[in-house]
Design a protein around this motif. Structure first.
Motif, PDB file in Angstrom:
ATOM      1  N   ASN A  39      23.675 -55.351 -10.744  1.00  0.00           N
ATOM      2  CA  ASN A  39      24.458 -54.134 -10.572  1.00  0.00           C
ATOM      3  C   ASN A  39      25.614 -54.118 -11.586  1.00  0.00           C
ATOM      4  O   ASN A  39      26.559 -54.907 -11.493  1.00  0.00           O
ATOM      5  CB  ASN A  39      24.980 -54.103  -9.128  1.00  0.00           C
ATOM      6  N   GLU A  40      25.513 -53.204 -12.548  1.00  0.00           N
ATOM      7  CA  GLU A  40      26.488 -53.175 -13.642  1.00  0.00           C
ATOM      8  C   GLU A  40      27.908 -52.918 -13.151  1.00  0.00           C
ATOM      9  O   GLU A  40      28.862 -53.522 -13.639  1.00  0.00           O
ATOM     10  CB  GLU A  40      26.074 -52.090 -14.650  1.00  0.00           C
ATOM     11  N   GLU A  41      28.031 -52.054 -12.165  1.00  0.00           N
ATOM     12  CA  GLU A  41      29.368 -51.724 -11.678  1.00  0.00           C
ATOM     13  C   GLU A  41      30.027 -52.946 -11.022  1.00  0.00           C
ATOM     14  O   GLU A  41      31.191 -53.267 -11.279  1.00  0.00           O
ATOM     15  CB  GLU A  41      29.255 -50.561 -10.684  1.00  0.00           C
ATOM     16  N   LEU A  42      29.261 -53.655 -10.215  1.00  0.00           N
ATOM     17  CA  LEU A  42      29.806 -54.853  -9.568  1.00  0.00           C
ATOM     18  C   LEU A  42      30.165 -55.899 -10.621  1.00  0.00           C
ATOM     19  O   LEU A  42      31.209 -56.552 -10.559  1.00  0.00           O
ATOM     20  CB  LEU A  42      28.800 -55.443  -8.571  1.00  0.00           C
ATOM     21  N   TYR A  43      29.282 -56.046 -11.585  1.00  0.00           N
ATOM     22  CA  TYR A  43      29.508 -57.006 -12.669  1.00  0.00           C
ATOM     23  C   TYR A  43      30.827 -56.711 -13.379  1.00  0.00           C
ATOM     24  O   TYR A  43      31.659 -57.583 -13.600  1.00  0.00           O
ATOM     25  CB  TYR A  43      28.318 -56.942 -13.638  1.00  0.00           C
ATOM     26  N   LYS A  44      31.040 -55.436 -13.680  1.00  0.00           N
ATOM     27  CA  LYS A  44      32.261 -55.066 -14.412  1.00  0.00           C
ATOM     28  C   LYS A  44      33.508 -55.271 -13.556  1.00  0.00           C
ATOM     29  O   LYS A  44      34.562 -55.628 -14.069  1.00  0.00           O
ATOM     30  CB  LYS A  44      32.162 -53.623 -14.903  1.00  0.00           C
TER      31      LYS A  44
END
Ligand code: F0G
Length: 482
Positions: A279-284
């Protein structure tokens, strides 16, 4: 291999590796062991390793590396930023978990710190199958409350349920009903549930947890530190998974979770830690904390040598012959102890063999730390160092009251690929002797009690002079033997 049958009809583990590097061990006479334990404040964490014969404190960072891991460490690429080693590890993790992003950390609890600072607001509630000491310490620090929704069989030491680490989804539903999903930043599932005796959950249970979380828009976080043992148990105990490969099981477990984090001091026979997600958002959201607390994004506090060892160690984790060694040795130890009616957690789990101090020392009040006493007594009797996993490992409430642990366990961890069966048999022999003489062993009280994670460095003293009595009885029974 575990499925070899023996002509004798006996069953015992058979290692599918040989030992090529050895380290000399010392077994001190019992008088010196008693002195060393007194100097350590009756806390096995404070013993010096030179005074320990078999170190069964933990399986963290002490698993034997393979020849392939050692060889890979020589090829490590040292760079602050963009090292080839990091990209090898990242690619291996993508293949292993099937998850896109990876944030490296220096060890597992550092990943917990990042999860906690990213997702926790004061007043939040974090449900989990069961807490782990470092996990809870971070979440509580950031103002959350931890609730444990382990199914009821999980806390019954002698219940033979094959999956005692399972999460009770009905309790999550009830909590959502009561406080709303907004106050639940994530649910945490711990593979190979550490504090209840290394007990696994089934893949079916993880599917159910994932479905329940996602129905309410709650994230599911998987702690994969003890994943290897859990994989072995899913493969050998969950009928529906017997035809799946270990890798297929891993991929499904990861795909059911939003975030997977791990200590690589356990998983992958290495050192270090990290967080994976697709999940890109969580990663960021988590990413910025890595350079702040750990190190640049391409090492996160790990050495490049450690990272190379993990790359190979993850491959070895997909090999049943490699990951069954720990559980098979543990099963041997637990089954032997049971033959002599010594109270142990059953069924045999991962991580280690766990003695039930509440029954072993049923004459010692729980407020006098029976599992810490048993840990000290086992060391004095044998030179084997275990770890207290009971009330001493709990933390006082903010108002100073002391919660009594659900279980009082002495954990005898089985570092992977480290001990021989004769060493394990020696430990069993000395525990049998101690059990026969258990009435000599008394309780402990605090000398120095730290406020945070007190079990790591607190100091205690015996109530009465039971260590000296134990030494005297040993001499009477064993003459001048070690
Ligand atoms: N989660 C689990 C399930 C663990 O067992 C551990 C460590 C951690 C997280 C933290 O990882 O040590 O790399 O910071 N368990 C060790 C033990 C300490 O001895 O059981 P870490």
């Amino acid at each position: 291999m575990s499925n070899v049958s023996y002509f004798s009809g006996e069953t015992f583990p058979l290692e599918m590796h040989k030992v090529r590097i050895i380290q000399k061990l010392t077994l001190l006479p019992i008088e010196q062991r008693a002195q060393a334990m007194a100097a350590a404040g009756y806390n096995s964490f404070l013993l010096e390793n030179k005074d320990v014969f078999l170190d069964m404190l933990t399986d963290s960072g002490v698993n034997a590396m393979s020849d392939r891991q050692q060889a890979a460490m020589l090829l490590a690429d040292d760079a602050y930023a963009g090292s080839a080693t990091f990209f090898r590890l990242h690619a291996k993790l993508q293949e292993f978990f099937g998850l896109k992003y990876f944030l490296p950390t220096h060890q597992g609890r550092a990943a917990e710190n990042i999860l906690s600072v990213t997702f926790i607001k004061p007043g939040d509630v974090v449900p989990m199958n069961y807490h782990f000491t470092t996990t809870k310490a971070h979440l509580v620090r950031d103002g959350a409350r931890v609730v444990e929704f382990i199914k009821k069989e999980g806390l019954d030491v002698s219940n033979d349920d094959p999956f005692k680490g399972e999460f009770d989804c009905a309790r999550l539903e009830a909590l959502v009903e009561e406080i709303g999903a907004d106050r639940i930043p994530f649910v945490r599932m711990e593979a190979g549930t550490n504090l209840i005796g290394g007990q696994p959950f089934s893949l079916a249970n993880l599917r159910e947890v994932s479905e329940t979380c996602h129905k309410h828009g709650i994230l599911l976080v998987l702690d994969a530190s003890l994943l290897a043992d859990n994989l072995h148990f899913i493969k050998t105990r969950e009928a529906a998974c017997k035809d799946m490969s270990i890798h297929e099981i891993v991929l499904e477990m990861a795909s059911l979770s939003d975030i997977v984090y791990s200590s690589f001091r356990k998983l992958g026979f290495g050192r270090g830690g990290g967080i994976c997600t697709s999940n890109e958002e969580l990663y960021k959201r988590m990413r910025g904390f890595v350079p702040m607390y750990e190190g640049f994004l391409t090492y996160g506090g790990m050495s490049v040598r450690e990272m190379e060892a993990i790359v190979i160690g993850l491959d070895e984790t997909l090999d049943e012959d490699m990951i069954n060694q720990g559980p098979n040795f543990i099963a041997h130890m637990v089954t032997e102890l049971q033959k002599y009616n010594i109270p142990v957690v059953t069924p045999p789990g991962g991580l280690g063999a766990h003695l039930d101090a509440m029954r072993f020392l049923d004459h010692v009040d729980q407020r006098q730390y029976p599992s810490a006493s048993l840990t000290a007594a086992v060391y004095i009797a044998s030179g084997v160092r275990g770890m207290e996993r009971g009330t001493m490992s709990e933390q006082r409430e903010p108002d100073g009251t002391e919660p009594l642990a659900d279980m009082e366990l002495l954990r005898l961890a089985m570092p992977r690929r480290v001990f021989t069966l004769s060493q394990v048999n020696y430990a069993i022999d000395r525990i049998r002797w101690l059990y026969a003489n258990r009435r000599i062993v008394g309780g402990l009280e605090w000398d120095e009690e730290p406020e945070i994670l007190r079990f790591f460095y607190g100091r205690l003293r015996p109530i009465g002079d039971w260590p000296a009595e134990l030494v005297a009885k040993f001499r009477q029974d064993f003459g001048d033997s070690l």
